[in-house]
Design an enzyme around this catalytic site. Sequence first.
Site, PDB file in Angstrom:
ATOM      1  N   TYR A   1      90.551  37.461  36.358  1.00  0.00           N
ATOM      2  CA  TYR A   1      91.001  36.440  36.261  1.00  0.00           C
ATOM      3  C   TYR A   1      92.147  37.368  34.794  1.00  0.00           C
ATOM      4  O   TYR A   1      92.792  36.459  35.126  1.00  0.00           O
ATOM      5  CB  TYR A   1      91.475  34.697  36.488  1.00  0.00           C
ATOM      6  CG  TYR A   1      91.505  34.979  38.003  1.00  0.00           C
ATOM      7  CD1 TYR A   1      92.216  35.442  39.418  1.00  0.00           C
ATOM      8  CD2 TYR A   1      90.441  33.868  38.579  1.00  0.00           C
ATOM      9  CE1 TYR A   1      91.550  34.603  40.483  1.00  0.00           C
ATOM     10  CE2 TYR A   1      90.258  33.578  39.730  1.00  0.00           C
ATOM     11  CZ  TYR A   1      90.822  34.432  40.346  1.00  0.00           C
ATOM     12  OH  TYR A   1      89.835  33.663  42.025  1.00  0.00           O
TER      13      TYR A   1
ATOM     14  N   TYR B   1     106.720  35.118  19.094  1.00  0.00           N
ATOM     15  CA  TYR B   1     105.838  36.186  19.522  1.00  0.00           C
ATOM     16  C   TYR B   1     105.915  36.309  21.418  1.00  0.00           C
ATOM     17  O   TYR B   1     105.809  34.479  21.952  1.00  0.00           O
ATOM     18  CB  TYR B   1     104.088  35.724  19.579  1.00  0.00           C
ATOM     19  CG  TYR B   1     103.343  36.491  19.894  1.00  0.00           C
ATOM     20  CD1 TYR B   1     103.725  37.897  19.633  1.00  0.00           C
ATOM     21  CD2 TYR B   1     102.675  36.466  21.301  1.00  0.00           C
ATOM     22  CE1 TYR B   1     102.067  38.596  19.661  1.00  0.00           C
ATOM     23  CE2 TYR B   1     101.531  37.524  21.435  1.00  0.00           C
ATOM     24  CZ  TYR B   1     101.272  38.724  21.054  1.00  0.00           C
ATOM     25  OH  TYR B   1     100.344  39.073  21.332  1.00  0.00           O
TER      26      TYR B   1
ATOM     27  N   LYS C   1      96.619  31.344  30.586  1.00  0.00           N
ATOM     28  CA  LYS C   1      96.547  30.782  31.422  1.00  0.00           C
ATOM     29  C   LYS C   1      97.850  29.546  32.162  1.00  0.00           C
ATOM     30  O   LYS C   1      98.971  29.566  31.825  1.00  0.00           O
ATOM     31  CB  LYS C   1      95.513  29.004  30.991  1.00  0.00           C
ATOM     32  CG  LYS C   1      93.754  29.067  30.992  1.00  0.00           C
ATOM     33  CD  LYS C   1      93.481  29.393  32.671  1.00  0.00           C
ATOM     34  CE  LYS C   1      92.821  29.655  32.894  1.00  0.00           C
ATOM     35  NZ  LYS C   1      91.562  30.348  34.601  1.00  0.00           N
TER      36      LYS C   1
ATOM     37  N   GLN D   1     102.256   1.115  36.590  1.00  0.00           N
ATOM     38  CA  GLN D   1     101.884  -0.393  36.693  1.00  0.00           C
ATOM     39  C   GLN D   1     103.032  -1.157  37.883  1.00  0.00           C
ATOM     40  O   GLN D   1     103.315  -0.496  38.413  1.00  0.00           O
ATOM     41  CB  GLN D   1     103.419  -0.435  35.468  1.00  0.00           C
ATOM     42  CG  GLN D   1     102.945  -0.316  34.145  1.00  0.00           C
ATOM     43  CD  GLN D   1     102.013  -1.298  33.629  1.00  0.00           C
ATOM     44  OE1 GLN D   1     101.393  -0.478  32.087  1.00  0.00           O
ATOM     45  NE2 GLN D   1     102.009  -2.788  33.933  1.00  0.00           N
TER      46      GLN D   1
ATOM     47  N   TYR E   1      96.498  39.414  34.439  1.00  0.00           N
ATOM     48  CA  TYR E   1      96.802  38.151  33.453  1.00  0.00           C
ATOM     49  C   TYR E   1      97.873  38.294  32.554  1.00  0.00           C
ATOM     50  O   TYR E   1      98.050  38.967  32.027  1.00  0.00           O
ATOM     51  CB  TYR E   1      95.647  38.392  32.296  1.00  0.00           C
ATOM     52  CG  TYR E   1      94.950  37.310  31.661  1.00  0.00           C
ATOM     53  CD1 TYR E   1      95.207  35.957  31.150  1.00  0.00           C
ATOM     54  CD2 TYR E   1      95.191  37.791  29.818  1.00  0.00           C
ATOM     55  CE1 TYR E   1      94.577  35.514  30.258  1.00  0.00           C
ATOM     56  CE2 TYR E   1      95.018  36.291  28.844  1.00  0.00           C
ATOM     57  CZ  TYR E   1      94.925  35.909  29.166  1.00  0.00           C
ATOM     58  OH  TYR E   1      95.126  34.740  28.015  1.00  0.00           O
TER      59      TYR E   1
ATOM     60  N   ASP F   1      99.007  22.589  27.070  1.00  0.00           N
ATOM     61  CA  ASP F   1      98.601  23.652  26.331  1.00  0.00           C
ATOM     62  C   ASP F   1      96.927  24.551  26.244  1.00  0.00           C
ATOM     63  O   ASP F   1      95.934  24.071  26.867  1.00  0.00           O
ATOM     64  CB  ASP F   1      98.929  24.501  25.729  1.00  0.00           C
ATOM     65  CG  ASP F   1      99.162  25.549  24.736  1.00  0.00           C
ATOM     66  OD1 ASP F   1      99.619  26.424  25.715  1.00  0.00           O
ATOM     67  OD2 ASP F   1      99.374  25.955  23.790  1.00  0.00           O
TER      68      ASP F   1
ATOM     69  N   ASP G   1      92.327  29.763  19.145  1.00  0.00           N
ATOM     70  CA  ASP G   1      94.050  29.155  19.742  1.00  0.00           C
ATOM     71  C   ASP G   1      94.443  27.595  20.774  1.00  0.00           C
ATOM     72  O   ASP G   1      94.184  28.208  21.733  1.00  0.00           O
ATOM     73  CB  ASP G   1      94.041  30.668  21.087  1.00  0.00           C
ATOM     74  CG  ASP G   1      94.911  31.561  20.851  1.00  0.00           C
ATOM     75  OD1 ASP G   1      95.438  31.649  19.252  1.00  0.00           O
ATOM     76  OD2 ASP G   1      95.378  32.219  21.048  1.00  0.00           O
TER      77      ASP G   1
ATOM     78  N   ASP H   1     106.457  28.790  28.898  1.00  0.00           N
ATOM     79  CA  ASP H   1     106.153  29.620  27.747  1.00  0.00           C
ATOM     80  C   ASP H   1     107.512  30.844  27.139  1.00  0.00           C
ATOM     81  O   ASP H   1     107.684  31.754  28.093  1.00  0.00           O
ATOM     82  CB  ASP H   1     104.807  29.802  26.986  1.00  0.00           C
ATOM     83  CG  ASP H   1     104.655  30.856  26.310  1.00  0.00           C
ATOM     84  OD1 ASP H   1     104.991  31.679  25.628  1.00  0.00           O
ATOM     85  OD2 ASP H   1     103.399  30.935  26.078  1.00  0.00           O
TER      86      ASP H   1
ATOM     87  N   ARG I   1      92.500  32.968  24.990  1.00  0.00           N
ATOM     88  CA  ARG I   1      92.779  34.213  25.896  1.00  0.00           C
ATOM     89  C   ARG I   1      92.436  33.356  27.521  1.00  0.00           C
ATOM     90  O   ARG I   1      91.932  34.747  28.157  1.00  0.00           O
ATOM     91  CB  ARG I   1      91.310  35.150  25.837  1.00  0.00           C
ATOM     92  CG  ARG I   1      91.792  35.960  24.004  1.00  0.00           C
ATOM     93  CD  ARG I   1      91.271  37.360  23.586  1.00  0.00           C
ATOM     94  NE  ARG I   1      90.940  37.348  22.477  1.00  0.00           N
ATOM     95  CZ  ARG I   1      91.956  37.918  22.468  1.00  0.00           C
ATOM     96  NH1 ARG I   1      92.586  38.658  23.429  1.00  0.00           N
ATOM     97  NH2 ARG I   1      92.276  39.187  20.527  1.00  0.00           N
TER      98      ARG I   1
ATOM     99  N   GLY J   1     117.595  31.271  43.843  1.00  0.00           N
ATOM    100  CA  GLY J   1     117.305  29.333  44.136  1.00  0.00           C
ATOM    101  C   GLY J   1     116.022  28.603  44.022  1.00  0.00           C
ATOM    102  O   GLY J   1     116.175  27.109  44.119  1.00  0.00           O
ATOM    103  N   ASN J   2     114.941  29.128  43.568  1.00  0.00           N
ATOM    104  CA  ASN J   2     113.929  28.700  42.759  1.00  0.00           C
ATOM    105  C   ASN J   2     112.942  28.484  42.355  1.00  0.00           C
ATOM    106  O   ASN J   2     112.605  30.048  41.947  1.00  0.00           O
ATOM    107  CB  ASN J   2     113.174  28.040  44.558  1.00  0.00           C
ATOM    108  CG  ASN J   2     112.382  27.149  43.707  1.00  0.00           C
ATOM    109  OD1 ASN J   2     111.818  26.584  42.921  1.00  0.00           O
ATOM    110  ND2 ASN J   2     112.335  26.248  45.255  1.00  0.00           N
TER     111      ASN J   2
HETATM  112  C1  F6R Z   1      96.124  31.942  25.828  1.00  0.00           C
HETATM  113  C2  F6R Z   1      96.475  31.971  24.827  1.00  0.00           C
HETATM  114  C3  F6R Z   1      96.407  32.923  24.094  1.00  0.00           C
HETATM  115  C4  F6R Z   1      96.162  34.693  24.078  1.00  0.00           C
HETATM  116  C5  F6R Z   1      95.386  35.114  23.015  1.00  0.00           C
HETATM  117  C6  F6R Z   1      95.592  36.523  22.665  1.00  0.00           C
HETATM  118  O1  F6R Z   1      96.585  31.312  27.145  1.00  0.00           O
HETATM  119  O2  F6R Z   1      97.848  32.200  25.413  1.00  0.00           O
HETATM  120  O3  F6R Z   1      95.079  32.470  23.712  1.00  0.00           O
HETATM  121  O4  F6R Z   1      95.659  34.655  24.858  1.00  0.00           O
HETATM  122  O5  F6R Z   1      96.303  34.474  21.802  1.00  0.00           O
HETATM  123  O6  F6R Z   1      96.667  36.749  22.856  1.00  0.00           O
HETATM  124  P1  F6R Z   1      97.529  38.188  22.752  1.00  0.00           P
HETATM  125  O7  F6R Z   1      96.996  38.969  24.499  1.00  0.00           O
HETATM  126  O8  F6R Z   1      98.906  38.547  22.938  1.00  0.00           O
HETATM  127  O9  F6R Z   1      97.304  38.919  21.977  1.00  0.00           O
HETATM  128 MG    MG Z   2     102.702  31.914  24.457  1.00  0.00          MG
HETATM  129 MG    MG Z   3     100.844  27.344  26.849  1.00  0.00          MG
END
Ligand code: F6R
Ligand code: MG
Ligand code: MG
Length: 379
Positions: free
Chosen positions: A354, A92, A238, A248, A235, A133, A293, A14, A272, A105-106
Amino acid sequence: MEGEKTTFSVIKADVGGLVGHHIVHPALEETAESVLEEAVDELIIDFYVSHVGDDMVLIMTHNKGVDNAEIHGLAWKAFQKAAKVAKELGLYGAGQDLLSNAFSGNVRGLGPGVAEIEITERPSEPIIVFAADKTEAGAWNLPLFKMFADPFNTAGLVIDPSMHMGFRFEVWDLVEHKKVILSCPEEMYDLLVLIGSPGRFAIKRVFPKPGHHIPENEPVAVASTERLFEIAGRYAGKDDPVLVVRAQHGLPAVGEVLEAFAFPHLVAGWMRGSHWGPLMPVSVRHAGPTRFDGPPRVIGLGFQLKKGKLVGPEDMFDDPAFNRTRSLANMIADYMRRHGPFEPHRLSFQDLEYTTAPQVLEKLKNRFAPIEEAHGHQQ
Ligand code: F6R
Ligand code: MG
Ligand code: MG
């Protein structure tokens, strides 16, 4: 090592969202495409760039094997250039998953998710890339189990002699950083003990068994298992995993692979990264999460691979046959949402560690007092 085999590399990140965490701006894909285009015939054989939600997916074929520094370097360059465009456009979370600048390298451990497979191409090699996603790596556990171990999903396990012996699963313990290989059907119940907890255990690879015409050390499916929380130490959304599945001729048919997504099972992620919601299979056209979301979604891109060339893709979930799955997913989304901030819509208290929740609890820390009541007695 360069050789006869073809490597199929899927690397995703992302690097910025168009309107929050909704979708990848076309300019980012164009930027990545131009970087990969320059490497065709030099480093890679072919490529395809796609997206699911705010995650850009780079699909590359080459002869360099997995974990190759030049290939990872190319992906890193594509992501960095795209992140630069994202910053210019004010998208964003620009550069969101490029968590470290220390590329050496990775890309593993730096933020992007990686699923790579080195294969001896069969005369005809159908291969499907799934990308999800607003969810985590363990989201593939249930569909992978269905594809390669569940005879109610995959008829071939019962009636095709070339797959009747079953498959082996490489499972990663994402907390203890250990792995184990379990063989199905013999160890199916052991496997389920682990993969039924998808936040802790994730299927990394599926292998054929000895006696299969595909070499036993050559994976037939591979998933990304990177955890953003662990990489960033905080955090960072995800993990939004990718998955590559061969199909096949002694493997699950394309339709058996897709059938595993006909049930919109509950996965962790969504808003979130803190809620359980149904995984909805969608066409690329509908690959942008919206409601709360989400709900979490998955796309499927089908290719025929020929000498490293990608023929396709077909947008596998762009089919009314998945309408019922989608409408059930939306009903489940309604039902789960009605719980608001209550479990089991919200993740368990332990899993919230987390997320950003610990910061909220921090301010209550000093207000907690011991409970001084003895059992059954008033002090
Ligand atoms: C979950 C995700 C969204 C954000 C949410 C808050 O993986 O990407 O649900 O967690 O939109 O985002 P912020 O904290 O950037 O405002
Ligand atoms: Mg994002
Ligand atoms: Mg994503």
